[in-house]
Design a protein around this motif. Structure first.
Motif, short mmCIF file in Angstrom:
data_model
loop_
_atom_site.label_atom_id
_atom_site.label_comp_id
_atom_site.label_asym_id
_atom_site.label_seq_id
_atom_site.Cartn_x
_atom_site.Cartn_y
_atom_site.Cartn_z
N VAL A 35 0.86 -1.18 0.00
CA VAL A 35 0.00 0.00 0.00
C VAL A 35 0.89 1.23 0.00
O VAL A 35 1.80 1.34 0.83
CB VAL A 35 -0.94 0.01 1.22
N THR A 36 0.67 2.13 -0.94
CA THR A 36 1.49 3.33 -1.06
C THR A 36 0.58 4.55 -1.28
O THR A 36 -0.63 4.43 -1.41
CB THR A 36 2.46 3.22 -2.25
N SER A 37 1.20 5.71 -1.36
CA SER A 37 0.48 6.95 -1.63
C SER A 37 0.49 7.24 -3.12
O SER A 37 1.54 7.16 -3.77
CB SER A 37 1.12 8.11 -0.88
N TYR A 38 -0.67 7.57 -3.68
CA TYR A 38 -0.67 7.99 -5.09
C TYR A 38 -0.64 9.50 -5.22
O TYR A 38 -0.36 10.04 -6.29
CB TYR A 38 -1.88 7.41 -5.84
N GLN A 39 -0.88 10.21 -4.15
CA GLN A 39 -0.90 11.67 -4.22
C GLN A 39 0.47 12.27 -4.44
O GLN A 39 0.60 13.38 -4.95
CB GLN A 39 -1.55 12.24 -2.96
N ALA A 40 1.51 11.53 -4.04
CA ALA A 40 2.87 12.05 -4.17
C ALA A 40 3.45 11.84 -5.57
O ALA A 40 4.54 12.33 -5.87
CB ALA A 40 3.79 11.39 -3.14
N ARG A 41 2.76 11.14 -6.44
CA ARG A 41 3.27 10.84 -7.78
C ARG A 41 2.93 11.96 -8.75
O ARG A 41 1.75 12.32 -8.90
CB ARG A 41 2.69 9.52 -8.30
#
Length: 363
Positions: A331-337
């Motif tokens: 599980v990761t953050s997509y907002q930082a991409r």
């Protein structure tokens, strides 16, 4: 078999003693429970996705103010632990204070340069590059002067944050550090420095990346179908990436999503390229669990034909199988991409709506 009055009294007495011992000892057992069972007594706040580790007195005294601000700014922007970034900077060049070759100019004997010690080839081929431009590496322009300068702290720290993120941080930070410098003793040293820089003495992991929050994510699903999709997808976390993989032992990015929908009784296209046009487009900010988030990443891809996909599990978070060197499914953050293309909702596709209707009618 009948018990004599004396024996019956003895049995009752022993039972009472055991009950008393249990009452006294149970709290002590809970207090001394190993950390792998009790998490040190800490409660995981599955809603706290914005927690930022506070700097310790050691960090404030050891890290130059300019560097500390950059570590925090780009750690938050990219989505990695700022104290890990700072620990890399300390271990590599003492936050740019080292006078060794390659720190302020040129390269060292290994070909590394700058305060974060990037290999020039990893940075982008040259120490200073026009930005934005045709860059194949981690070259970044942190101060907005139009140049990606490996010797500039703002540029180098931003590039290091991107590299750590690309290789598994914040969830699999040890794997990310190993890619940064392929030695486990180096990973151990950086983590030890990072703990000293954190007021809590820890290397924090985003709560929603923890399996302890899986139930919360599933329970918050907008429908039973989405709950089944999330339940399967989250259970694949920790399995390796395999190009073309659809399980059960390994998956690629679109394969794990295809399998998750299949586990819920639904059929969607198999590949990223075919999943992108399949779902109904969703405006950013309106995405919800079960939706797909796409990225302009990978060979032969473009903004109109994204090559990477993740499964939204909560606002700002996705489950993804990223690449062989990026660590396991997580599980990761997509907002930082910054290469995010958009969101789709396969459940609003006419064919899938029909499949859902059939599932509901068969119940």
């Amino acid at each position: 078999m009948k018990l004599s009055r004396a024996r019956l009294a003895l049995v009752i007495g022993l039972a009472g003693m055991l009950l008393l011992v249990a009452v006294i000892v149970s709290p002590l057992l809970l207090m001394s429970m190993p950390s792998f069972l009790s998490d040190g007594g800490a409660t995981v706040d599955c809603e706290d996705t914005a927690h930022v580790e506070e700097a310790s007195d050691s960090a404030a005294s050891d890290i130059p103010a300019e560097y500390l601000e950059l570590y925090k700014e780009y750690g938050k922007k990219i989505g990695v632990q700022w104290n890990i970034l700072a620990a890399v900077g300390k271990r590599e060049t003492d936050h740019g204070r080292s006078d060794l070759p390659g720190v302020k100019s040129g390269t060292n004997s290994a070909g590394a340069a700058g305060p974060m010690q990037f290999l020039i080839s990893t940075w982008g081929g040259k120490a200073r590059l026009p930005f934005p431009g045709s860059i194949n590496g981690y070259a970044s322009d942190g101060d907005g002067d139009g140049v990606a300068d490996v010797y500039n702290p703002a540029d180098a720290i931003l590039g290091a944050a991107k590299m750590l993120k690309r290789n598994g941080a914040p969830e699999n930070v040890r794997s990310a550090l190993f890619v940064y410098n392929r030695a486990w003793w180096y990973v151990d040293q950086v983590e030890e420095i990072a703990r000293k820089y954190a007021k809590s003495g820890a290397v924090e992991v985003p709560p929603q990346a923890s399996p302890e929050c899986d139930d919360t994510l599933v329970e918050a699903a907008p429908s039973d179908v989405v709950a089944k999709i999330l339940q399967f997808a989250l259970a694949q976390r920790g399995k390796p990436y395999l190009w073309g993989g659809t399980g059960p032992d390994a998956f690629d990015c679109s394969g794990v999503i295809y399998a998750a929908y299949k586990a819920a009784g639904l059929t969607i296209p198999r590949t990223t390229f075919t999943q992108w046009p399949f779902g109904v487009k969703v405006l950013e900010g309106e995405e919800q669990p079960g939706d797909l988030v796409f990225f302009n990443a990978g060979p032969g891809t473009s903004a109109g034909s994204p090559g990477h996909v993740g499964l939204v599990v909560s606002k700002g978070k996705m489950l993804e199988a990223r690449c062989t060197l990026c660590g396991p499914i997580k599980v990761t953050s997509y907002q930082a991409r910054d290469n995010r293309v958009g969101f789709t909702r396969p459940l609003q596709n006419a064919d899938v709506l029909g499949q859902v209707q059939k599932l509901n009618s068969s119940l």
